[in-house]
Design an enzyme around this catalytic site. Sequence first.
Site, PDB file in Angstrom:
ATOM      1  N   HIS A 172       0.829  -1.224   0.000  1.00 27.45           N
ATOM      2  CA  HIS A 172       0.000   0.000   0.000  1.00 27.45           C
ATOM      3  C   HIS A 172       0.849   1.253   0.000  1.00 27.45           C
ATOM      4  CE1 HIS A 172       0.221   1.220   4.348  1.00 27.45           C
ATOM      5  NE2 HIS A 172       0.308  -0.072   4.589  1.00 27.45           N
TER       6      HIS A 172
ATOM      7  N   ASP B  32       5.975   1.399   6.890  1.00 30.60           N
ATOM      8  CA  ASP B  32       4.552   1.138   6.658  1.00 30.60           C
ATOM      9  C   ASP B  32       3.979   2.172   5.682  1.00 30.60           C
ATOM     10  OD1 ASP B  32       1.989   0.143   6.898  1.00 30.60           O
ATOM     11  OD2 ASP B  32       1.610   1.069   8.848  1.00 30.60           O
TER      12      ASP B  32
ATOM     13  N   GLU C  42      -5.118   2.222   2.247  1.00 26.47           N
ATOM     14  CA  GLU C  42      -5.166   1.012   3.083  1.00 26.47           C
ATOM     15  C   GLU C  42      -5.423   1.352   4.540  1.00 26.47           C
ATOM     16  OE1 GLU C  42      -3.211  -2.046   5.792  1.00 26.47           O
ATOM     17  OE2 GLU C  42      -2.769   0.090   5.477  1.00 26.47           O
ATOM     18  N   GLU C  43      -4.811   2.449   5.008  1.00 30.53           N
ATOM     19  CA  GLU C  43      -4.808   2.758   6.435  1.00 30.53           C
ATOM     20  C   GLU C  43      -6.182   3.119   6.992  1.00 30.53           C
ATOM     21  OE1 GLU C  43      -2.382   2.100   8.210  1.00 30.53           O
ATOM     22  OE2 GLU C  43      -0.469   2.531   7.247  1.00 30.53           O
TER      23      GLU C  43
ATOM     24  N   ASP D  25       3.440  -5.851   3.094  1.00 33.72           N
ATOM     25  CA  ASP D  25       3.104  -4.721   3.961  1.00 33.72           C
ATOM     26  C   ASP D  25       4.073  -4.732   5.147  1.00 33.72           C
ATOM     27  OD1 ASP D  25       2.033  -2.714   5.476  1.00 33.72           O
ATOM     28  OD2 ASP D  25      -0.033  -3.435   5.364  1.00 33.72           O
TER      29      ASP D  25
ATOM     30  N   HIS E 229       2.833   4.531  12.063  1.00 35.10           N
ATOM     31  CA  HIS E 229       1.711   5.446  12.304  1.00 35.10           C
ATOM     32  C   HIS E 229       2.141   6.663  13.109  1.00 35.10           C
ATOM     33  CE1 HIS E 229      -1.404   1.933  11.772  1.00 35.10           C
ATOM     34  NE2 HIS E 229      -0.630   2.135  10.712  1.00 35.10           N
TER      35      HIS E 229
END
Length: 595
Positions: A217, A235, A269-270, A297, A374
Amino acid sequence: MAIRKFGPVVALLACAAPAFAEAAPKEKEVWITIGSDALEPARASFKEKGLVALPAPALEKGGVAALRVPESQLEKLAEAMHDKLNRCAGFMAHDSEAQARAAVEGTSAPQALASLVSYTLNNSASVNVMLGGVQELNIRNTINSLSTSWTSRRYNQQGGADAATWLKNQWTTIANGRSDVQVAFFTHTSTVSPQPSVIATITGTTHPNEVVVIGGHLDSINTGGSTLSAPGADDDASGVASLTEAFRVAMANGYKPARTVKFMAYAAEEVGLKGSADIAAWHVTNGVNVVGVLQLDMTNYKGSSYDFAMVTDNTNAAQNSFVTSLISTYQPTMTYTNISCGYGCSDHASWHARGFATSMPFEATMSTSNPYIHSANDTLTNSTNSNASNSVKFSKLAVSFLGELAKGATTGNTPPPVDSGGGGGTINTATYDATLKAPRCTAAGAGCDSGSLLNGRGGLGPEVNKPNTINASCTDGASGTYHSDESNDRLKVATTDGTNLAAGKQVTVTATVWAYSASSDTLDLYYTANASSPSWTLIGSYKPSGSGVQTITANYTLPAGANQAIRANFRYQGSAGTCTTGSYDDRDDLIFSVQ
């Protein structure tokens, strides 16, 4: 009939309806599905942060719940999934209530395509050439570009759109004008805009209608707030960089796959796997025969003593075994273990929900995964000592995956047979015969596979050219819901010894069905020696082992006849027949050439 089959479900939906019959909300709300095990941890996280509590599910079944939440809560939900359960995303967003309910109804699906691909390792010459070309510096440079050129690659910010444009240009340069390669945006609905997904397609030389997908992603997120930095180096710039290097070495070595290969960088995606959900749905709607999906991922943080962690939930067991055999064969010093990551933890779940075979090798166990994701600290420096050494093994795994599943060859090497058995024959993919009005393989081979042509039933689901019975002689039942009630989804016939179909040969019929009930459903399988004027002979009647996607096999001996067929009659109750009349029944034929 519908009430008899769905009385309890109808009652449940009726009870749930008043909770969503209020006046229009002040802000946009979206439907999501989430694992039941995640509801209480998410509610606890929301309570700790003083947020509005999550509503009760409108429908809950098989460990998955559907509910409607304000769109502004999606990022907070992603934060809760990460903080409480070490999950990335951890839920799936849907465009409508109907989609969410359908996702809940389909969550008990077992492995759908396990027996429909021959997982052979016979392409080492070409795979080893590509493995030798993988370079850490190329992966590192891609991670650096994606994680430092924009403050964030959020799906709904300009940085997310700009990153997609940059990647499309990179892949176009890698393709170097090859006529069999196309690089394009996949534009999503307004819920994902302005970020598109990016897809690079290498058209297969001999099996172009069979597709192998390798994805990661493109978007990033900082769950602390939409204005904060979200470099997303691990990520998932690392996953996109890993598959980009696999694409590069394939092009650099003149690789031409037998099956079509698609490299995908998914948007959004998130916030609930939105981009991959759109793309997987498109492939179903358009009847595309996707034979395998690999998801990358997070590939560049080594938190575990294991080199790979194979996700076992919402993936395909047979394909997972194939992937681990690739590790053992092509990277024999590498180790792996099995993990589960929960519902909707990455884009592989979008494909799995649609019945495709998926695998996701991860960089660590869930308890040892990257603690910096994140956040503003998800940088290359905090991955693997500012280099991409850990991602190299994932690029090599992607190379071996495409080389052994898509087959084909690099320059100067001989392509191996595709889906070969002991005799090295080819499993052909059927196309629709407009004269006989059913899927047909006209070429001789070791077998014939309907691919996605039969998926669904009549007007329910994506079945094309319905009813797909010879001369349209038997129509489908019209009651029920796609992938909640009965349907034939796929048929395959192949010799047991891998030689070409010929009179006197024993063959295996593989039928993929969607079952409503193990006790009430039955599959009747028939064959005929003359597809142009069929006289059907019963092979046998078979019960599915459970509900959801089921694979049923049966053997018989081919009679004499150049143009033969099999029929699958899938019925709810009743007795065996070539064209039963139940309103939930589905019949489909597959025509094939015999020597």
